[in-house]
Motif scaffolding. Sequence first.
Motif, PDB file in Angstrom:
ATOM      1  N   HIS A  34       0.835  -1.198   0.000  1.00  0.00           N
ATOM      2  CA  HIS A  34       0.000   0.000   0.000  1.00  0.00           C
ATOM      3  C   HIS A  34       0.876   1.256   0.000  1.00  0.00           C
ATOM      4  CE1 HIS A  34      -3.506   2.371   2.057  1.00  0.00           C
ATOM      5  NE2 HIS A  34      -3.313   2.742   0.800  1.00  0.00           N
ATOM      6  N   ALA A  35       1.952   1.225   0.811  1.00  0.00           N
ATOM      7  CA  ALA A  35       2.868   2.369   0.864  1.00  0.00           C
ATOM      8  C   ALA A  35       3.521   2.616  -0.488  1.00  0.00           C
ATOM      9  CB  ALA A  35       3.933   2.120   1.939  1.00  0.00           C
ATOM     10  N   VAL A  36       3.917   1.547  -1.171  1.00  0.00           N
ATOM     11  CA  VAL A  36       4.551   1.704  -2.486  1.00  0.00           C
ATOM     12  C   VAL A  36       3.559   2.258  -3.500  1.00  0.00           C
ATOM     13  CG1 VAL A  36       5.561   0.431  -4.431  1.00  0.00           C
ATOM     14  CG2 VAL A  36       6.298  -0.067  -2.101  1.00  0.00           C
ATOM     15  N   ALA A  37       2.304   1.834  -3.410  1.00  0.00           N
ATOM     16  CA  ALA A  37       1.289   2.368  -4.324  1.00  0.00           C
ATOM     17  C   ALA A  37       1.123   3.871  -4.137  1.00  0.00           C
ATOM     18  CB  ALA A  37      -0.041   1.650  -4.096  1.00  0.00           C
ATOM     19  N   ILE A  38       1.322   4.340  -2.889  1.00  0.00           N
ATOM     20  CA  ILE A  38       1.193   5.775  -2.599  1.00  0.00           C
ATOM     21  C   ILE A  38       2.460   6.524  -3.028  1.00  0.00           C
ATOM     22  CG2 ILE A  38       0.963   7.459  -0.724  1.00  0.00           C
ATOM     23  CD1 ILE A  38      -0.619   5.219   0.782  1.00  0.00           C
ATOM     24  N   ALA A  39       3.617   5.894  -2.794  1.00  0.00           N
ATOM     25  CA  ALA A  39       4.900   6.561  -3.087  1.00  0.00           C
ATOM     26  C   ALA A  39       5.781   5.655  -3.935  1.00  0.00           C
ATOM     27  CB  ALA A  39       5.601   6.920  -1.783  1.00  0.00           C
ATOM     28  N   PRO A  40       5.421   5.464  -5.206  1.00  0.00           N
ATOM     29  CA  PRO A  40       6.162   4.509  -6.054  1.00  0.00           C
ATOM     30  C   PRO A  40       7.571   4.955  -6.405  1.00  0.00           C
ATOM     31  CG  PRO A  40       4.539   5.706  -7.356  1.00  0.00           C
ATOM     32  CD  PRO A  40       4.290   6.080  -5.936  1.00  0.00           C
ATOM     33  N   THR A  41       7.910   6.225  -6.160  1.00  0.00           N
ATOM     34  CA  THR A  41       9.260   6.709  -6.491  1.00  0.00           C
ATOM     35  C   THR A  41      10.143   6.858  -5.255  1.00  0.00           C
ATOM     36  OG1 THR A  41       8.512   9.015  -6.358  1.00  0.00           O
ATOM     37  CG2 THR A  41       8.426   7.929  -8.526  1.00  0.00           C
ATOM     38  N   ASP A  42       9.674   6.358  -4.120  1.00  0.00           N
ATOM     39  CA  ASP A  42      10.477   6.399  -2.894  1.00  0.00           C
ATOM     40  C   ASP A  42      11.311   5.110  -2.821  1.00  0.00           C
ATOM     41  OD1 ASP A  42      10.393   7.807   0.163  1.00  0.00           O
ATOM     42  OD2 ASP A  42      10.983   5.696   0.071  1.00  0.00           O
ATOM     43  N   GLY A  43      12.600   5.242  -3.055  1.00  0.00           N
ATOM     44  CA  GLY A  43      13.460   4.059  -3.133  1.00  0.00           C
ATOM     45  C   GLY A  43      13.458   3.228  -1.866  1.00  0.00           C
ATOM     46  N   LYS A  44      13.466   3.869  -0.715  1.00  0.00           N
ATOM     47  CA  LYS A  44      13.494   3.124   0.545  1.00  0.00           C
ATOM     48  C   LYS A  44      12.228   2.302   0.722  1.00  0.00           C
ATOM     49  CE  LYS A  44      14.339   3.707   5.493  1.00  0.00           C
ATOM     50  NZ  LYS A  44      14.608   4.681   6.595  1.00  0.00           N
ATOM     51  N   THR A  45      11.076   2.881   0.355  1.00  0.00           N
ATOM     52  CA  THR A  45       9.807   2.163   0.485  1.00  0.00           C
ATOM     53  C   THR A  45       9.755   0.974  -0.469  1.00  0.00           C
ATOM     54  OG1 THR A  45       8.710   4.216   1.124  1.00  0.00           O
ATOM     55  CG2 THR A  45       7.305   2.413   0.392  1.00  0.00           C
ATOM     56  N   VAL A  46      10.185   1.186  -1.693  1.00  0.00           N
ATOM     57  CA  VAL A  46      10.222   0.075  -2.660  1.00  0.00           C
ATOM     58  C   VAL A  46      11.172  -1.018  -2.170  1.00  0.00           C
ATOM     59  CG1 VAL A  46      10.793  -0.574  -5.035  1.00  0.00           C
ATOM     60  CG2 VAL A  46       9.633   1.593  -4.580  1.00  0.00           C
ATOM     61  N   GLY A  47      12.291  -0.625  -1.557  1.00  0.00           N
ATOM     62  CA  GLY A  47      13.222  -1.595  -1.000  1.00  0.00           C
ATOM     63  C   GLY A  47      12.597  -2.387   0.134  1.00  0.00           C
ATOM     64  N   ASN A  48      11.771  -1.718   0.959  1.00  0.00           N
ATOM     65  CA  ASN A  48      11.079  -2.431   2.037  1.00  0.00           C
ATOM     66  C   ASN A  48      10.135  -3.491   1.488  1.00  0.00           C
ATOM     67  OD1 ASN A  48      12.324  -1.003   4.088  1.00  0.00           O
ATOM     68  ND2 ASN A  48      10.692   0.524   4.259  1.00  0.00           N
ATOM     69  N   LEU A  49       9.503  -3.166   0.348  1.00  0.00           N
ATOM     70  CA  LEU A  49       8.648  -4.165  -0.288  1.00  0.00           C
ATOM     71  C   LEU A  49       9.473  -5.367  -0.741  1.00  0.00           C
ATOM     72  CD1 LEU A  49       5.817  -4.912  -1.258  1.00  0.00           C
ATOM     73  CD2 LEU A  49       6.332  -3.728  -3.418  1.00  0.00           C
ATOM     74  N   GLY A  50      10.688  -5.124  -1.223  1.00  0.00           N
ATOM     75  CA  GLY A  50      11.583  -6.227  -1.592  1.00  0.00           C
ATOM     76  C   GLY A  50      11.904  -7.110  -0.409  1.00  0.00           C
ATOM     77  N   VAL A  51      12.103  -6.494   0.762  1.00  0.00           N
ATOM     78  CA  VAL A  51      12.382  -7.276   1.978  1.00  0.00           C
ATOM     79  C   VAL A  51      11.194  -8.167   2.321  1.00  0.00           C
ATOM     80  CG1 VAL A  51      12.829  -7.123   4.452  1.00  0.00           C
ATOM     81  CG2 VAL A  51      14.031  -5.596   2.881  1.00  0.00           C
ATOM     82  N   ALA A  52       9.968  -7.623   2.170  1.00  0.00           N
ATOM     83  CA  ALA A  52       8.765  -8.416   2.449  1.00  0.00           C
ATOM     84  C   ALA A  52       8.647  -9.594   1.482  1.00  0.00           C
ATOM     85  CB  ALA A  52       7.531  -7.528   2.358  1.00  0.00           C
ATOM     86  N   TYR A  53       8.925  -9.334   0.205  1.00  0.00           N
ATOM     87  CA  TYR A  53       8.905 -10.454  -0.760  1.00  0.00           C
ATOM     88  C   TYR A  53       9.971 -11.491  -0.424  1.00  0.00           C
ATOM     89  CZ  TYR A  53       5.626  -8.392  -4.134  1.00  0.00           C
ATOM     90  OH  TYR A  53       4.507  -7.907  -4.763  1.00  0.00           O
ATOM     91  N   LEU A  54      11.122 -11.038   0.008  1.00  0.00           N
ATOM     92  CA  LEU A  54      12.207 -11.950   0.369  1.00  0.00           C
ATOM     93  C   LEU A  54      11.787 -12.855   1.515  1.00  0.00           C
ATOM     94  CD1 LEU A  54      15.111 -12.414  -0.632  1.00  0.00           C
ATOM     95  CD2 LEU A  54      15.898 -10.821   1.117  1.00  0.00           C
ATOM     96  N   ALA A  55      11.063 -12.289   2.480  1.00  0.00           N
ATOM     97  CA  ALA A  55      10.602 -13.082   3.618  1.00  0.00           C
ATOM     98  C   ALA A  55       9.619 -14.162   3.189  1.00  0.00           C
ATOM     99  CB  ALA A  55       9.948 -12.170   4.655  1.00  0.00           C
ATOM    100  N   GLN A  56       8.900 -13.928   2.084  1.00  0.00           N
ATOM    101  CA  GLN A  56       7.968 -14.926   1.564  1.00  0.00           C
ATOM    102  C   GLN A  56       8.635 -15.848   0.538  1.00  0.00           C
ATOM    103  OE1 GLN A  56       4.286 -13.180   0.126  1.00  0.00           O
ATOM    104  NE2 GLN A  56       3.400 -13.454   2.150  1.00  0.00           N
ATOM    105  N   ASN A  57       9.946 -15.678   0.366  1.00  0.00           N
ATOM    106  CA  ASN A  57      10.709 -16.476  -0.598  1.00  0.00           C
ATOM    107  C   ASN A  57      10.253 -16.254  -2.035  1.00  0.00           C
ATOM    108  OD1 ASN A  57      12.928 -18.247  -0.889  1.00  0.00           O
ATOM    109  ND2 ASN A  57      11.563 -19.966  -1.263  1.00  0.00           N
TER     110      ASN A  57
END
Length: 618
Positions: free
Chosen positions: A62-85
Motif C-alpha cells: 500500500h505504501a509503495v502504491a502511494i509513493a512509487p518513487t520512494d526508493g526506501k519504500t520500494v526496498g522495504n517491499l523487496g524485503v517483504a517479498y524476500l521473507a515470503q521467498n
Amino acid sequence: MIRSDPAEIAAGHLAAGRVAEARTIYENLLRAEPTHVRALCGLGTIALGGGETARALELIGHAVAIAPTDGKTVGNLGVAYLAQNKLAEAEDCFRRALDLEPGQPALHANFATALLARGDRATALKAQSRAVELAPDSAVQRYNLGNLLAATGQTAKAAEAYGATLDIDPGHVGALNNLSVLHKQAGNLDEAEALLDEALLHDPMNPELLANHADILLQRGQGERALETMRRAAGLAPGQATLRLALGSMLLELGRLSEAGQELAAAMRGAPENADIALALSRLLRRQNQLDGAQAAADRAVKLSGKPSAAEVLAIELLLMRGRYVDAWEKLDALEALSPMPITEPDLSDSADLSDTEIRLVAIDAATSVFATRFVPALAARGAELTVICPPVLARLFASIPGVARAVPTPDLQLAALGADGVPTLILDALPRRLRGTPNNPATTLPSFAIQPAADATVQDPLIRRVGLWWEGPGPGPGLLEALAGLPMVKIVALQTGPLRDHALGRLTELGITDRGEAIADFRDLAAAIREVDVLIAPDGLVAHLGGSLEVETWVLVGRDGSWYWPGETQTSPWYPASRAFRQCPDGAWTVALEALRTALTTAPDAPVDGPLTGDPA
C-alpha cells in the motif's frame, strides 16, 4: 520551539526493540492520515518481525502504491517479498529501488541477499562489495560481506571481513559468533570458544550464542553440559523451530532417541515446510530402523529443499537399505546427469556387443571399488577387454580380478585426460548402478579376487580359531584389541598397517597378539593375509568389503546409522553371505557389540546365533 516528528520517534522505538511503543505511534499516525507512508512501512516492518509476512506485504505494498518513487519504500517491499521467498519479485523491487536511490548501502546489501538466494553468487558479491564501498566504516556492511563470503564457501575471506567488523565494533555479537563458527568448523575449538565467551559477555541471553556454545561442548565430549546449554537456548526462544531442531539433533547424537523424536516433532509443528527438520526426522527414524518412515521423511526433505542436497543422498541410501536397488540406481543416474563425468562411457545395454571392446575401469573410492569388483566378470563374459586404472596400492589386488587383462597403477588420476582419447571408460565404483546390479543379478561368484593364502596358512592347530583384526575406520578403534585379547582357543592376528599399527605395537606385545602388519605392503598382501585367518573382524569399510569379497568369514562393526551392505537388524548381508554384522548402540557406545564379538568367538563356529547383534534402541 522544534517539534519532534512522531514517525522519527516511532522509528527510534522500533530500532531499540520497543515494538509496542512504535506500533502505538504508527497506528495513531494512520488514524490521522491513512496514507502516511512511513507509518505503513513501520507497521509492515513490525508485522514482518512477528512472522506476519502476508500482512507486511499488504501494508508495504500500500505504501509503495502511494509513493512509487520512494526508493526506501520500494526496498522495504523487496524485503517483504524476500521473507515470503518470492525471490524474483524481491529482486525486481531491489533493482527498482537502486535505480531510484543508488547511493543507499542497505539497498545494495538486500539486493545481494536476494541474488544469493537465487544462486547468483558473483553478482551478489559485487552488490555487497558496493555496499561496503558506500559505507566503509559500517560494521553492519562489513558483517554482511562476511556472511555472504561464508555462504559461498570463502571462509578465509569471510574471517577477514568479520575481523574488519570487529575492528570497527569490537562488541559486534554477530561477528564474534560467526567467526567462532568458522574456527569451530576448522577444528580450532579453543579459539572458537574464546570468541563465543566474548560474545556471551555482551549478550548472555542470546539463544543462538548458547546453541553454538552447546555444540562446542558436545565436540569436546561434554555431552551433559552441552545438552543443558542447548535446553537453555531452546527455552529462551520456545517458538523458534530451528532451536528445537538443534536440540533434537543433539539428543539424536547422544542416543536419546525418544526425546529427540519429541523435540523434532515439536520443531516440525512449528515449521512444517522446513527441509532440515524433515531430514533430521529421517535420520532419527533410520537410527530406530524404521526404514519406511525414514524414507518418507527423506523424500519430503528432498521435495522441500528443491535442489540436490544431503536429503537426496540419504533418500538414495534408504532405498538401497530397503532393497529397492533399481529405484536407487535411477535416482543416482539423475544426480550424475547434473554433473556428468568427462569420459566416454560405453553402451552396457543387454543388446550391446562388447566383443573385443577395450573398456577402462577407473577406481575412485577404494571401498566402493572393491565392492564393485564382483560385477567385473559379467563384463568380461561379454567379451570386453578390461583394464583397471587405480591407485598403486590397489594395483596388484585388482590385477587378480578374473577377467581383467591388466591393472595400471596411477598415482595422480586425471579423468579429463582419460576422456580426451575417446577410449570407452567407466567409473568402477558406478558399475553396480550401470548394470542395475542386485545381489542376484547379474549372477556373480565370490571370491572376487584370485588370491591364495600365504604359505604358512597350513601350519596351524585346527582347534585354534585364527582371527584377523583391522581397527582403522568407524569403530571402537584399538579398544577392539583390549576387548578380544586373551580369549581361550583364539589366536588374534593384527593385520593393521600404517601409523595405527605403529602406535599399537607395544600394546600388541603386551596382549600377546601376533603382528602381521609389517609384512603387508599393499592390499594384495593384505588379501593374502586375510585368506590365512578363519575370521576377519573389521569396521564397515574397505577391509570389510575385501574380506567379504574373498569369501572369508567377516564380522563387521556397523555404525548406529546402519549400512546398506549390512541392512536392517539382520546379521547377514545379501551381498556377502559369509559375513555378520555387529552393531553400534544408539548412544554411540560399542560395549554391546564387543561383548557379542567375545561371545561369538568363544562359541563353537557352527553354533546358531539368535537375533541381531546390537544394542537396544532407546
